[in-house]
Structure formats: structure tokens, C-alpha cells
Motif scaffolding. Structure first.
Motif, PDB file in Angstrom:
ATOM      1  N   ARG A  81       0.810  -1.269  -0.055  1.00  0.00           N
ATOM      2  CA  ARG A  81       0.043   0.036   0.059  1.00  0.00           C
ATOM      3  C   ARG A  81       0.880   1.258   0.069  1.00  0.00           C
ATOM      4  O   ARG A  81       0.263   2.447   0.221  1.00  0.00           O
ATOM      5  N   SER A  82       2.166   1.089  -0.216  1.00  0.00           N
ATOM      6  CA  SER A  82       2.853   2.219  -0.330  1.00  0.00           C
ATOM      7  C   SER A  82       3.484   2.696  -1.863  1.00  0.00           C
ATOM      8  O   SER A  82       2.894   2.166  -2.787  1.00  0.00           O
ATOM      9  N   PHE A  83       4.360   3.644  -2.045  1.00  0.00           N
ATOM     10  CA  PHE A  83       4.811   4.140  -3.125  1.00  0.00           C
ATOM     11  C   PHE A  83       5.457   3.054  -3.737  1.00  0.00           C
ATOM     12  O   PHE A  83       6.382   2.087  -2.898  1.00  0.00           O
ATOM     13  N   ASN A  84       5.718   3.009  -4.972  1.00  0.00           N
ATOM     14  CA  ASN A  84       6.419   1.880  -5.573  1.00  0.00           C
ATOM     15  C   ASN A  84       7.894   2.217  -6.102  1.00  0.00           C
ATOM     16  O   ASN A  84       8.199   3.368  -5.632  1.00  0.00           O
ATOM     17  N   TRP A  85       8.653   1.236  -6.504  1.00  0.00           N
ATOM     18  CA  TRP A  85       9.930   1.568  -6.854  1.00  0.00           C
ATOM     19  C   TRP A  85      10.320   2.478  -7.750  1.00  0.00           C
ATOM     20  O   TRP A  85      11.623   3.056  -7.875  1.00  0.00           O
ATOM     21  N   GLY A  86       9.232   3.078  -8.484  1.00  0.00           N
ATOM     22  CA  GLY A  86       9.666   4.184  -9.398  1.00  0.00           C
ATOM     23  C   GLY A  86       9.582   5.549  -8.603  1.00  0.00           C
ATOM     24  O   GLY A  86      10.221   6.701  -9.411  1.00  0.00           O
ATOM     25  N   ALA A  87       9.105   5.627  -7.569  1.00  0.00           N
ATOM     26  CA  ALA A  87       9.024   7.040  -6.816  1.00  0.00           C
ATOM     27  C   ALA A  87      10.132   7.346  -6.326  1.00  0.00           C
ATOM     28  O   ALA A  87      11.204   6.685  -5.953  1.00  0.00           O
ATOM     29  N   GLY A  88      10.568   8.894  -6.445  1.00  0.00           N
ATOM     30  CA  GLY A  88      11.771   9.437  -5.843  1.00  0.00           C
ATOM     31  C   GLY A  88      11.873   9.290  -4.475  1.00  0.00           C
ATOM     32  O   GLY A  88      13.112   9.025  -3.994  1.00  0.00           O
ATOM     33  N   MET A  89      10.854   8.820  -3.639  1.00  0.00           N
ATOM     34  CA  MET A  89      11.388   8.646  -2.208  1.00  0.00           C
ATOM     35  C   MET A  89      11.963   7.223  -1.978  1.00  0.00           C
ATOM     36  O   MET A  89      12.595   6.939  -0.854  1.00  0.00           O
ATOM     37  N   HIS A  90      12.032   6.562  -3.032  1.00  0.00           N
ATOM     38  CA  HIS A  90      12.562   5.124  -2.728  1.00  0.00           C
ATOM     39  C   HIS A  90      14.210   5.443  -2.946  1.00  0.00           C
ATOM     40  O   HIS A  90      14.941   4.534  -2.544  1.00  0.00           O
ATOM     41  N   GLU A  91      14.650   6.654  -3.230  1.00  0.00           N
ATOM     42  CA  GLU A  91      16.154   6.948  -3.177  1.00  0.00           C
ATOM     43  C   GLU A  91      16.483   7.415  -1.899  1.00  0.00           C
ATOM     44  O   GLU A  91      15.896   8.461  -1.659  1.00  0.00           O
ATOM     45  N   LEU A  92      17.651   6.938  -1.582  1.00  0.00           N
ATOM     46  CA  LEU A  92      18.191   7.442  -0.100  1.00  0.00           C
ATOM     47  C   LEU A  92      18.337   8.843   0.023  1.00  0.00           C
ATOM     48  O   LEU A  92      18.129   9.466   1.096  1.00  0.00           O
ATOM     49  N   GLN A  93      18.892   9.574  -0.966  1.00  0.00           N
ATOM     50  CA  GLN A  93      19.162  10.963  -0.761  1.00  0.00           C
ATOM     51  C   GLN A  93      17.891  11.887  -0.854  1.00  0.00           C
ATOM     52  O   GLN A  93      18.153  12.853   0.037  1.00  0.00           O
ATOM     53  N   ASN A  94      16.850  11.446  -1.380  1.00  0.00           N
ATOM     54  CA  ASN A  94      15.324  12.162  -1.169  1.00  0.00           C
ATOM     55  C   ASN A  94      14.879  11.726  -0.106  1.00  0.00           C
ATOM     56  O   ASN A  94      14.344  12.712   0.800  1.00  0.00           O
ATOM     57  N   ALA A  95      14.882  10.399   0.388  1.00  0.00           N
ATOM     58  CA  ALA A  95      14.069   9.908   1.626  1.00  0.00           C
ATOM     59  C   ALA A  95      14.880  10.556   2.973  1.00  0.00           C
ATOM     60  O   ALA A  95      14.227  11.197   3.763  1.00  0.00           O
ATOM     61  N   SER A  96      16.206  10.746   2.842  1.00  0.00           N
ATOM     62  CA  SER A  96      16.927  11.179   3.964  1.00  0.00           C
ATOM     63  C   SER A  96      16.781  12.766   4.384  1.00  0.00           C
ATOM     64  O   SER A  96      16.698  13.087   5.478  1.00  0.00           O
ATOM     65  N   ALA A  97      16.703  13.351   2.889  1.00  0.00           N
ATOM     66  CA  ALA A  97      16.682  15.045   3.059  1.00  0.00           C
ATOM     67  C   ALA A  97      15.102  15.092   3.566  1.00  0.00           C
ATOM     68  O   ALA A  97      15.096  16.031   4.421  1.00  0.00           O
ATOM     69  N   PHE A  98      14.211  14.354   2.943  1.00  0.00           N
ATOM     70  CA  PHE A  98      12.733  14.596   3.629  1.00  0.00           C
ATOM     71  C   PHE A  98      12.604  14.506   5.116  1.00  0.00           C
ATOM     72  O   PHE A  98      11.901  15.151   5.878  1.00  0.00           O
ATOM     73  N   ILE A  99      13.044  13.448   5.562  1.00  0.00           N
ATOM     74  CA  ILE A  99      13.023  12.711   6.983  1.00  0.00           C
ATOM     75  C   ILE A  99      13.881  13.830   8.089  1.00  0.00           C
ATOM     76  O   ILE A  99      13.517  14.383   8.751  1.00  0.00           O
ATOM     77  N   LYS A 100      14.954  14.258   7.211  1.00  0.00           N
ATOM     78  CA  LYS A 100      15.701  15.352   8.386  1.00  0.00           C
ATOM     79  C   LYS A 100      14.929  16.666   8.529  1.00  0.00           C
ATOM     80  O   LYS A 100      14.794  16.939   9.694  1.00  0.00           O
ATOM     81  N   ALA A 101      14.263  17.092   7.505  1.00  0.00           N
ATOM     82  CA  ALA A 101      13.545  18.414   7.353  1.00  0.00           C
ATOM     83  C   ALA A 101      12.447  18.094   8.066  1.00  0.00           C
ATOM     84  O   ALA A 101      11.839  19.166   8.542  1.00  0.00           O
ATOM     85  N   ASN A 102      11.550  16.920   8.049  1.00  0.00           N
ATOM     86  CA  ASN A 102       9.964  16.858   8.303  1.00  0.00           C
ATOM     87  C   ASN A 102       9.630  15.627   9.423  1.00  0.00           C
ATOM     88  O   ASN A 102       8.673  16.131  10.070  1.00  0.00           O
ATOM     89  N   MET A 103      10.708  15.085   9.958  1.00  0.00           N
ATOM     90  CA  MET A 103      10.285  13.974  10.596  1.00  0.00           C
ATOM     91  C   MET A 103      11.245  13.909  11.672  1.00  0.00           C
ATOM     92  O   MET A 103      12.531  14.362  11.876  1.00  0.00           O
ATOM     93  N   PRO A 104      10.783  13.506  12.923  1.00  0.00           N
ATOM     94  CA  PRO A 104       9.085  13.195  13.241  1.00  0.00           C
ATOM     95  C   PRO A 104       8.269  14.351  12.994  1.00  0.00           C
ATOM     96  O   PRO A 104       8.673  15.438  13.160  1.00  0.00           O
TER      97      PRO A 104
END
Length: 307
Positions: A223-246
Motif C-alpha cells: 500500500r506504499s509508493f512503488n520502486w519508481g517513486a523518488g522517495m525510494h532513493e536514499l538521498q531524497n528520503a533522508s533529506a525529507f526525513i531530516k527536514a520533516n520527521m518526526p
């Protein structure tokens, strides 16, 4: 001439020289400063979208803006035939697409058309949004003239009022993180996840719902995003997480923790890349040839992307 008189004479000469130069300095400031100041302002001045209270309340335009906002917030409900998972647009673009450093919708509006290496061509905003449905929503791309696409673009246009077109806009996308001090690590990331993420997204990463509505999105699985989504790449996911999470506590994780938990999140199976060629190895070579993509990598004895 005594010393005091000499000082007075030197000061008078200096003042005369400065006064004589003022017209030239003023001319230089007039001709050079505005362009430099405008450019600096475009880079550094934070942009604030209009408050929700100013959203037009009447007329077709106002109705379309409001519809676009609702589709953004409740994508599965209002655009269900194009959505294949339980995410909404606002799952990744926080505060209804308003939040800086969270892929804000107002920044996207003034940044397109633009070259995208992923598409291999100059893409329009509509094409960028279609990609979100195809990859992040694990669904299918709506036609560009579909009323829901018109509504989403109209909402983006309204949010972007006053934003400079085509310039470098503070808060666009996600803030880039420096390369990690240590290679991102699955085990360390699992510890970060358990401590900071599982409360909202669940021990199994499947998120939480309330009355059928996604409250916290699933981070992996069917039920999540697929392997084509930008969030599956570590540089995108880590940047989003750092700025917004928790959520509500963005910036509290260290850079290394953000990289590690991104590695943990993106080392789980998820829906197949819709560009799949029939071979994980070939698909990785063609679309995921990056050190930051976990697609095709082996984690805990499993080749990611092979389901």
C-alpha cells in the motif's frame, strides 16, 4: 603649518574628494544595485503562500481551487481510479502542499516546465503530477485535461501567487543533506525507526488509518509508493526525513540518523516499478543505476524488486 592645521587640511581634502565622487557612486548604485538586489531577494527571501482564509469563496475559479485542495488532501477518495495505494498527495507534500522543504506545491508551480533526467526531456507541471500518480500513488496517470488535473494545477497556481517564476526559491523540494559521515546502515536505521518512527507508522511500517482515511502513510509494502517513486532513493528520503520527521519535530534527527533510517525504510519490498522490463537486473541498470537506489540490492537474503 602645525600638526592640528595639517590634520584639518587633510580631512577637508578627503571630504571634498568624497563629495565629488558622490554623483558617480549614485549613478553606479542606480545602474547596478537593483539587478543585484532583485537577484539576492529572489534567492534569500522566504516565500509564504496565501493563507487558507483568503481562498476564493465564490465563482468557478474559487470552486476549482477548493476542489484542488480537497483532491490534494483526500486523493484516494476523490481520484481513486488513478490511485493504487493508500497515500494522498499530502502524505509527502505536508500541510496541504504549503510547507517549505517538503516539496511544496507553490514551488513546483513556478519551477516547470523544466528538464528532468528521469523523463529524459523537458516536462510540464501536468506531466510532473502525472508521474506522482504513476509512481508515488502506484496508480495510473490521469489525462492532462482531466478535471482533477485542472483542479490540482489551479490550486498550485493559487498557492504560488507572488512567487518568482523560474528562479531559485528557498524551501523548494527538500534541503540537500551532505554525504553521510558513515555508510548508511540498516541496523542503525532500524533502531532510529523503532525510537522515532514506529509510533506513527507502525512497527511493520504500514501506517495508520482512521475511519478508512490514511492518517500516517505506509512506508513500504503493497500500500506504499512503488520502486519508481523518488522517495525510494536514499538521498531524497533522508533529506525529507531530516527536514520533516518526526512529524512536527523536523530537524531533530542528526544527518547520520536521517541517512540510516532512510536506508532502513528503503530496504523493504514495495510495489514494482511500472517501467519493469521483466528482469530486476536489467531494470536496475536502465532506471536505478545509482548508489542511492536499493532496487535490485540484496538485503537480508532478498533481492529487492523481485517481490
Amino acid at each position: 603649518m602645525n600638526t592640528r592645521a595639517s590634520i584639518r587640511f587633510a580631512l577637508a581634502a578627503a571630504i571634498t574628494a568624497i563629495v565629488s565622487a558622490l554623483p558617480h557612486l549614485a549613478h553606479a548604485q542606480t545602474t547596478l544595485a537593483p539587478a543585484a538586489q532583485t537577484q539576492a531577494a529572489a534567492v534569500t527571501r522566504p516565500f509564504a503562500p496565501p493563507p487558507e482564509s483568503s481562498m476564493p469563496a465564490t465563482g468557478d475559479f474559487g470552486a476549482t481551487v477548493r476542489l484542488g485542495q480537497q483532491i490534494f488532501l483526500h486523493t484516494g477518495e476523490l481520484a481513486g481510479k488513478y490511485v493504487g495505494n493508500s497515500l494522498n498527495c499530502a502524505s509527502c507534500h505536508l500541510d496541504a502542499g504549503r510547507k517549505a522543504d517538503s516539496g511544496p506545491l507553490w514551488a513546483a508551480y513556478v519551477s516547470y516546465p523544466a528538464w528532468r533526467s528521469k523523463d529524459g526531456k523537458v516536462s510540464t507541471l501536468a506531466e510532473r503530477m502525472q508521474g506522482c500518480f504513476l509512481y508515488s500513488m502506484n496508480g495510473k496517470a490521469p489525462p492532462a485535461n482531466d478535471p482533477l488535473m485542472v483542479a490540482l494545477e489551479t490550486y498550485a497556481f493559487w498557492l504560488a501567487q507572488g512567487a518568482p517564476v523560474g528562479g531559485t526559491l528557498s524551501g523548494r523540494g527538500y534541503p540537500k543533506l551532505p554525504a553521510p559521515a558513515q555508510v548508511p546502515d540498516y541496523a542503525r536505521g532500524g533502531q532510529v525507526y523503532a525510537q522515532h518512527c514506529a509510533l506513527c507508522h507502525g512497527d511493520d511500517g504500514q501506517g495508520q488509518t482512521s475511519h478508512g482515511e490514511t492518517v500516517f502513510p505506509p512506508l513500504w509494502g503493497p500500500r506504499s509508493f512503488n520502486w519508481g517513486a523518488g522517495m525510494h532513493e536514499l538521498q531524497n528520503a533522508s533529506a525529507f526525513i531530516k527536514a520533516n520527521m518526526p512529524l512536527g519535530l523536523g530537524g531533530t534527527l542528526t544527518d547520520q540518523e536521517a541517512w540510516d533510517v532512510a536506508k532502513f525504510m528503503d530496504s523493504h519490498e514495495r510495489p514494482q516499478d511500472p517501467r519493469f522490463t521483466g528482469s530486476v537486473e536489467t531494470t536496475r541498470t536502465r532506471y536505478h543505476d545509482s548508489p542511492w537506489s536499493m532496487y535490485g540490492r540484496t538485503v537480508n537474503g532478498h533481492v529487492l524488486g523481485s517481490q
